[in-house]
Motif scaffolding. Sequence first.
Motif, PDB file in Angstrom:
ATOM      1  N   GLY A  64       0.780  -1.015  -0.478  1.00  0.00           N
ATOM      2  CA  GLY A  64       0.547  -0.057   0.075  1.00  0.00           C
ATOM      3  C   GLY A  64       0.641   1.566   0.051  1.00  0.00           C
ATOM      4  O   GLY A  64       0.300   2.239  -0.920  1.00  0.00           O
ATOM      5  N   GLN A  65       1.873   0.997   0.328  1.00  0.00           N
ATOM      6  CA  GLN A  65       2.961   1.993   0.973  1.00  0.00           C
ATOM      7  C   GLN A  65       3.969   2.724  -0.925  1.00  0.00           C
ATOM      8  O   GLN A  65       3.704   3.824  -1.044  1.00  0.00           O
ATOM      9  CB  GLN A  65       3.719   2.649   2.105  1.00  0.00           C
ATOM     10  CG  GLN A  65       3.796   2.314   3.062  1.00  0.00           C
ATOM     11  CD  GLN A  65       4.642   2.203   4.328  1.00  0.00           C
ATOM     12  OE1 GLN A  65       5.262   1.792   4.545  1.00  0.00           O
ATOM     13  NE2 GLN A  65       4.945   3.455   5.360  1.00  0.00           N
ATOM     14  N   ILE A  66       3.745   1.328  -1.180  1.00  0.00           N
ATOM     15  CA  ILE A  66       4.894   1.489  -2.192  1.00  0.00           C
ATOM     16  C   ILE A  66       3.875   1.949  -3.430  1.00  0.00           C
ATOM     17  O   ILE A  66       3.971   2.657  -4.098  1.00  0.00           O
ATOM     18  CB  ILE A  66       5.615   0.006  -2.522  1.00  0.00           C
ATOM     19  CG1 ILE A  66       6.175  -0.385  -1.476  1.00  0.00           C
ATOM     20  CG2 ILE A  66       5.482   0.667  -4.149  1.00  0.00           C
ATOM     21  CD1 ILE A  66       7.043  -1.504  -2.026  1.00  0.00           C
ATOM     22  N   GLU A  67       2.664   1.397  -3.629  1.00  0.00           N
ATOM     23  CA  GLU A  67       2.069   2.088  -4.311  1.00  0.00           C
ATOM     24  C   GLU A  67       1.572   3.545  -4.580  1.00  0.00           C
ATOM     25  O   GLU A  67       1.143   4.662  -5.178  1.00  0.00           O
ATOM     26  CB  GLU A  67       0.772   1.602  -4.187  1.00  0.00           C
ATOM     27  CG  GLU A  67       0.804   0.037  -5.421  1.00  0.00           C
ATOM     28  CD  GLU A  67      -1.120  -1.072  -5.408  1.00  0.00           C
ATOM     29  OE1 GLU A  67      -1.808  -0.199  -4.561  1.00  0.00           O
ATOM     30  OE2 GLU A  67      -0.396  -1.210  -6.072  1.00  0.00           O
ATOM     31  N   ARG A  68       1.973   4.303  -2.991  1.00  0.00           N
ATOM     32  CA  ARG A  68       1.584   5.332  -3.295  1.00  0.00           C
ATOM     33  C   ARG A  68       2.785   6.405  -3.711  1.00  0.00           C
ATOM     34  O   ARG A  68       2.668   8.105  -3.986  1.00  0.00           O
ATOM     35  CB  ARG A  68       1.369   5.468  -1.610  1.00  0.00           C
ATOM     36  CG  ARG A  68       0.330   5.905  -0.820  1.00  0.00           C
ATOM     37  CD  ARG A  68      -0.485   5.718   0.497  1.00  0.00           C
ATOM     38  NE  ARG A  68      -0.970   5.216   1.190  1.00  0.00           N
ATOM     39  CZ  ARG A  68      -0.586   4.702   2.449  1.00  0.00           C
ATOM     40  NH1 ARG A  68       0.182   5.072   2.481  1.00  0.00           N
ATOM     41  NH2 ARG A  68      -1.797   3.858   2.603  1.00  0.00           N
ATOM     42  N   LEU A  69       3.566   6.118  -4.193  1.00  0.00           N
ATOM     43  CA  LEU A  69       4.990   6.206  -5.268  1.00  0.00           C
ATOM     44  C   LEU A  69       4.172   7.131  -6.151  1.00  0.00           C
ATOM     45  O   LEU A  69       3.575   5.994  -7.338  1.00  0.00           O
ATOM     46  CB  LEU A  69       5.542   5.452  -4.689  1.00  0.00           C
ATOM     47  CG  LEU A  69       6.608   5.373  -3.556  1.00  0.00           C
ATOM     48  CD1 LEU A  69       7.942   4.497  -3.892  1.00  0.00           C
ATOM     49  CD2 LEU A  69       7.394   6.467  -3.222  1.00  0.00           C
ATOM     50  N   ILE A  70       4.511   8.029  -7.316  1.00  0.00           N
ATOM     51  CA  ILE A  70       3.689   8.699  -8.333  1.00  0.00           C
ATOM     52  C   ILE A  70       4.340   7.475  -9.116  1.00  0.00           C
ATOM     53  O   ILE A  70       3.674   7.625 -10.167  1.00  0.00           O
ATOM     54  CB  ILE A  70       4.591  10.044  -8.469  1.00  0.00           C
ATOM     55  CG1 ILE A  70       3.629  10.829  -7.608  1.00  0.00           C
ATOM     56  CG2 ILE A  70       4.145  10.665  -9.782  1.00  0.00           C
ATOM     57  CD1 ILE A  70       4.309  12.450  -7.320  1.00  0.00           C
ATOM     58  N   GLU A  71       5.382   7.147  -9.204  1.00  0.00           N
ATOM     59  CA  GLU A  71       6.041   5.980 -10.692  1.00  0.00           C
ATOM     60  C   GLU A  71       5.981   4.766 -10.475  1.00  0.00           C
ATOM     61  O   GLU A  71       5.799   4.287 -12.119  1.00  0.00           O
ATOM     62  CB  GLU A  71       7.545   6.273 -10.369  1.00  0.00           C
ATOM     63  CG  GLU A  71       8.416   7.895 -10.321  1.00  0.00           C
ATOM     64  CD  GLU A  71       8.682   7.754  -8.362  1.00  0.00           C
ATOM     65  OE1 GLU A  71       7.979   7.545  -8.085  1.00  0.00           O
ATOM     66  OE2 GLU A  71       9.015   9.598  -8.943  1.00  0.00           O
ATOM     67  N   ILE A  72       4.526   4.483  -9.619  1.00  0.00           N
ATOM     68  CA  ILE A  72       4.589   2.970  -9.491  1.00  0.00           C
ATOM     69  C   ILE A  72       3.161   3.091  -9.963  1.00  0.00           C
ATOM     70  O   ILE A  72       1.946   3.699  -9.878  1.00  0.00           O
ATOM     71  CB  ILE A  72       4.531   2.962  -8.095  1.00  0.00           C
ATOM     72  CG1 ILE A  72       5.370   3.026  -7.461  1.00  0.00           C
ATOM     73  CG2 ILE A  72       4.008   1.093  -7.665  1.00  0.00           C
ATOM     74  CD1 ILE A  72       6.371   2.424  -7.880  1.00  0.00           C
ATOM     75  N   HIS A  73       3.252   2.018 -11.066  1.00  0.00           N
ATOM     76  CA  HIS A  73       1.997   1.376 -11.597  1.00  0.00           C
ATOM     77  C   HIS A  73       0.711   0.354 -11.290  1.00  0.00           C
ATOM     78  O   HIS A  73       0.319   0.686 -10.319  1.00  0.00           O
ATOM     79  CB  HIS A  73       1.713   1.330 -13.162  1.00  0.00           C
ATOM     80  CG  HIS A  73       2.452   1.442 -13.990  1.00  0.00           C
ATOM     81  ND1 HIS A  73       2.289   2.396 -14.582  1.00  0.00           N
ATOM     82  CD2 HIS A  73       4.043   1.880 -14.806  1.00  0.00           C
ATOM     83  CE1 HIS A  73       2.951   3.338 -15.875  1.00  0.00           C
ATOM     84  NE2 HIS A  73       4.101   2.549 -15.396  1.00  0.00           N
ATOM     85  N   ARG A  74       1.976  -0.841 -10.037  1.00  0.00           N
ATOM     86  CA  ARG A  74       0.764  -1.540  -9.307  1.00  0.00           C
ATOM     87  C   ARG A  74       2.037  -1.801  -8.449  1.00  0.00           C
ATOM     88  O   ARG A  74       3.381  -2.347  -8.696  1.00  0.00           O
ATOM     89  CB  ARG A  74       0.182  -2.634 -10.096  1.00  0.00           C
ATOM     90  CG  ARG A  74      -1.118  -1.540 -10.151  1.00  0.00           C
ATOM     91  CD  ARG A  74      -2.201  -1.438  -9.352  1.00  0.00           C
ATOM     92  NE  ARG A  74      -2.236  -2.850  -8.122  1.00  0.00           N
ATOM     93  CZ  ARG A  74      -3.334  -3.183  -8.479  1.00  0.00           C
ATOM     94  NH1 ARG A  74      -4.370  -3.242  -9.462  1.00  0.00           N
ATOM     95  NH2 ARG A  74      -3.514  -4.298  -7.406  1.00  0.00           N
ATOM     96  N   ALA A  75       1.388  -2.470  -7.143  1.00  0.00           N
ATOM     97  CA  ALA A  75       2.354  -3.467  -6.291  1.00  0.00           C
ATOM     98  C   ALA A  75       1.250  -4.219  -6.068  1.00  0.00           C
ATOM     99  O   ALA A  75       0.767  -4.535  -5.823  1.00  0.00           O
ATOM    100  CB  ALA A  75       3.526  -3.625  -5.380  1.00  0.00           C
ATOM    101  N   PHE A  76       1.765  -6.295  -5.573  1.00  0.00           N
ATOM    102  CA  PHE A  76       1.480  -7.345  -5.348  1.00  0.00           C
ATOM    103  C   PHE A  76       2.918  -7.931  -4.682  1.00  0.00           C
ATOM    104  O   PHE A  76       2.942  -8.181  -4.896  1.00  0.00           O
ATOM    105  CB  PHE A  76       1.476  -8.226  -6.886  1.00  0.00           C
ATOM    106  CG  PHE A  76       0.831  -7.852  -7.673  1.00  0.00           C
ATOM    107  CD1 PHE A  76      -1.144  -7.348  -7.107  1.00  0.00           C
ATOM    108  CD2 PHE A  76       0.612  -6.855  -8.905  1.00  0.00           C
ATOM    109  CE1 PHE A  76      -2.110  -6.721  -8.781  1.00  0.00           C
ATOM    110  CE2 PHE A  76       0.472  -6.430  -9.781  1.00  0.00           C
ATOM    111  CZ  PHE A  76      -1.401  -6.272  -9.757  1.00  0.00           C
ATOM    112  N   VAL A  77       1.800  -8.600  -3.502  1.00  0.00           N
ATOM    113  CA  VAL A  77       2.623 -10.056  -2.420  1.00  0.00           C
ATOM    114  C   VAL A  77       2.012 -10.768  -3.257  1.00  0.00           C
ATOM    115  O   VAL A  77       1.004 -12.012  -3.741  1.00  0.00           O
ATOM    116  CB  VAL A  77       2.087  -9.892  -1.216  1.00  0.00           C
ATOM    117  CG1 VAL A  77       1.919 -10.622  -0.201  1.00  0.00           C
ATOM    118  CG2 VAL A  77       2.135  -8.413  -0.245  1.00  0.00           C
TER     119      VAL A  77
END
Length: 178
Positions: A64-77
């Motif tokens: 959730g924190q990673i996805e708040r970064l502007i350059e991030i499209h998506r992150a998954f576990v």
Amino acid sequence: MQKEYTVTVYTEDRIGITNRITIIFTRRGINITSLTTAETEIPGVYKFVITVMSTREKLEKVVGQIERLIEIHRAFVHDEDEVVYQELALYKISTKSLEQGDIERVIRENQARILTITSEYFVIEKTGHQQELLDFTKVLEPYGLIEYTKSGRVAIIKWSRRFHEHLKDLQKKEAAIS
């Protein structure tokens, strides 16, 4: 309960993004055991494959924190059963072991291959899972193992097709704007 997870992060190509992602793990007290990054099939979109020991709950917060970064499209576990993955290892062995005769049989039986041979050493390449690569290290020790190195995890997610279609749509929209 802590166990091994694979986290995938899809990003734009920006200087410093690796640092910003790893800081998020550090702040949560999660040690990264493997990190591999490369451009995806979509130009300008990079995929980070991060291996960690943690709890699912903690990782969901990190994602959730990673996805708040502007350059991030998506992150998954991902749990282990959701990914197909391999690691690559290189082993430097003393050339003297070639005189023993059975090293070539050992290499074949372990689905490895020789990459280069010099007068002092030769280099073997093997792909597999971490424990398999470590086990092969023990097999090679009696033959004069000089050096060993291993890559991080390279992984493909079993269910990621819809997300990749989304990224391709983004690429088409950006091309139309340009």
